[in-house]
Write a protein that holds these residues in place. Structure first.
Motif, mmCIF file in Angstrom:
data_model
loop_
_atom_site.group_PDB
_atom_site.id
_atom_site.type_symbol
_atom_site.label_atom_id
_atom_site.label_comp_id
_atom_site.label_asym_id
_atom_site.label_seq_id
_atom_site.Cartn_x
_atom_site.Cartn_y
_atom_site.Cartn_z
ATOM 1 N N LEU A 43 0.833 -1.207 0.000
ATOM 2 C CA LEU A 43 0.000 0.000 0.000
ATOM 3 C C LEU A 43 0.861 1.248 0.000
ATOM 4 C CD1 LEU A 43 -2.806 1.322 0.164
ATOM 5 C CD2 LEU A 43 -2.712 1.052 2.642
ATOM 6 N N TYR A 44 1.929 1.224 0.786
ATOM 7 C CA TYR A 44 2.803 2.390 0.841
ATOM 8 C C TYR A 44 3.445 2.657 -0.504
ATOM 9 C CZ TYR A 44 2.439 2.466 5.905
ATOM 10 O OH TYR A 44 1.987 2.553 7.186
ATOM 11 N N GLU A 45 3.846 1.609 -1.160
ATOM 12 C CA GLU A 45 4.495 1.810 -2.457
ATOM 13 C C GLU A 45 3.513 2.330 -3.485
ATOM 14 O OE1 GLU A 45 7.042 -1.297 -3.779
ATOM 15 O OE2 GLU A 45 7.925 -1.571 -1.774
ATOM 16 N N LEU A 46 2.287 1.882 -3.377
ATOM 17 C CA LEU A 46 1.255 2.413 -4.267
ATOM 18 C C LEU A 46 1.047 3.911 -4.027
ATOM 19 C CD1 LEU A 46 -0.863 1.726 -6.421
ATOM 20 C CD2 LEU A 46 -2.494 1.325 -4.586
ATOM 21 N N ILE A 47 0.950 4.266 -2.768
ATOM 22 C CA ILE A 47 0.771 5.673 -2.412
ATOM 23 C C ILE A 47 1.933 6.521 -2.927
ATOM 24 C CG2 ILE A 47 0.759 7.274 -0.457
ATOM 25 C CD1 ILE A 47 -0.858 5.129 1.083
ATOM 26 N N PHE A 48 3.119 5.986 -2.760
ATOM 27 C CA PHE A 48 4.297 6.711 -3.256
ATOM 28 C C PHE A 48 4.203 6.956 -4.760
ATOM 29 C CE2 PHE A 48 8.624 6.971 -4.897
ATOM 30 C CZ PHE A 48 9.156 7.946 -4.066
ATOM 31 N N SER A 49 3.815 5.929 -5.495
ATOM 32 C CA SER A 49 3.685 6.079 -6.947
ATOM 33 C C SER A 49 2.622 7.113 -7.304
ATOM 34 C CB SER A 49 3.323 4.737 -7.587
ATOM 35 O OG SER A 49 4.455 3.907 -7.633
ATOM 36 N N ILE A 50 1.535 7.079 -6.595
ATOM 37 C CA ILE A 50 0.445 8.017 -6.874
ATOM 38 C C ILE A 50 0.920 9.456 -6.692
ATOM 39 C CG2 ILE A 50 -1.765 8.879 -6.016
ATOM 40 C CD1 ILE A 50 -2.513 5.954 -5.416
#
Lengths: 212, 212
Positions: A84-91
DNA sequence: ATTTGTCGAGCGAATATTGCAGGATTCCTT
DNA sequence: AAGGAATCCTGCAATATTCGCTCGACAAAT
């Protein structure tokens, strides 16, 4: 996009103007003038002003969704919270890279037109699905539905706040580089999510990443 | 506002259309048509389309700021955290009461024009001042400046999220009454702020209010 | 009788879009 | 490799439509 310098220049100039004055607030004449191309070029490449908008939006969102899917794919083996954190970072990273257009889209989305409704079903539904899935994988069994909805809404709110509060952003955050902002802001979200995680699952969050 | 039914009907219809299509996306003809008044009536009462906008915005913000000031005045004697909560409640309540216009303003604010800049200095600066003062009274001595800015930005984000995410709001929150939403949402903010308070001041937050 | 409000017609400017003519480029055939 | 044809691209002018706004006549109220 890269294929044609004129085409690209039109899209770039238009995006900039749309960001400043909105779609209806900018005329094709002004786009042509600022891009230093003839008015006809816009009709030629995009059929119409609306076509130009749709082209730009498609380009933005397809790149965006591709990036999110790649991120999720590369993090298949990592644990849910980290994913989830990596997704947020990408966003946040993508939105920051396309700051002006992100602001513009966010604004135009709050209108009511057939175009917006189409955009919602083709792109926003998918974006929401990816995010919600990653979110659910973390919190599914630990939260009541009602609570989960509010927390999820808060998360989504944090993902758009920098792009709707932009009059205050410079003042509040200070004007350092985009990269630095991404790191700081993501780690701010992370800090908040860690607390939520700890509170609802009674487990300590992972400590092995640090975006700052 | 109340003085004249035609005037009121124009403002109401215009607000509704501005909400749907934006300021530039709405024509005076359409406003007149939907409000079932003559086009000339708009020029007659507001001089111009821009004048109509300014009238509506002024009305909205003056009522808004008056309400916030009253709230703060009535809570002079209560402790800072409680005072902040009551301010937040008033903000969400007012925004919910004027849902469409709030969305519209929020959107128009992200444009760049002389009108927006004027609006920022006349109204937004004051709104921000009131909120920041109430916020500072709670956290001033307990947070580093950098941290405080992020938390404050997060709070501001939560105050506008329901009015920029409105495509998802119905889906996420469910479609119950406005009053109920206000209560739930404010208590969600409160829960978050209580945590922040506890974390940074190492004191337990007050427990004597419950908005649900 | 004077002010106040309503109405339809219409003005000038600005809007997006198109037609057409000519230039530039590419592509294909010999 | 050369020449010609087809296609792609650009520029200018003109198109019809829509925009915000005004005018003067008329009605209503004070």
């Amino acid at each position: 996009m890269k294929e044609n310098p004129v085409k690209r220049k039109i899209v770039k100039t238009a995006s900039n103007l749309f960001f400043q004055k909105g779609f209806h607030g900018t005329s094709v004449r002004e786009i042509a003038k600022r891009a230093k191309v003839n008015v006809s070029a816009i009709s030629y490449y995009f059929n119409s002003k609306q076509g130009l908008l749709e082209y730009a939006v498609s380009y933005y969102y397809e790149q965006y969704l591709r990036k999110l899917e790649e991120t999720l794919y590369n993090a298949q083996q990592t644990e849910p919270l980290e994913r989830l954190y990596e997704l947020i970072f990408s966003i946040i990273q993508y939105k920051q890279e396309n700051y002006q257009f992100t602001c513009f889209i966010q604004r135009e989305l709050s209108m009511d037109s057939v175009f917006v409704r189409e955009m919602v079903v083709t792109y926003l539904a998918k974006e929401n699905h990816l995010l919600e899935e990653a979110f659910d994988a973390v919190f599914r069994d630990h939260m009541k539905l009602h609570k989960k909805r509010y927390i999820f809404m808060q998360l989504k709110g944090m993902l758009i706040t920098p792009y709707v509060l932009h009059h205050w952003k410079d003042f509040v955050i200070g004007s350092y580089s985009s990269d630095l902002f991404v790191k700081h802001y993501v780690s701010h979200i992370k800090e908040w999510l860690d607390f939520v995680f700890e509170k609802y699952t009674s487990q300590p969050p992972s400590k092995n990443t640090n975006y700052i």
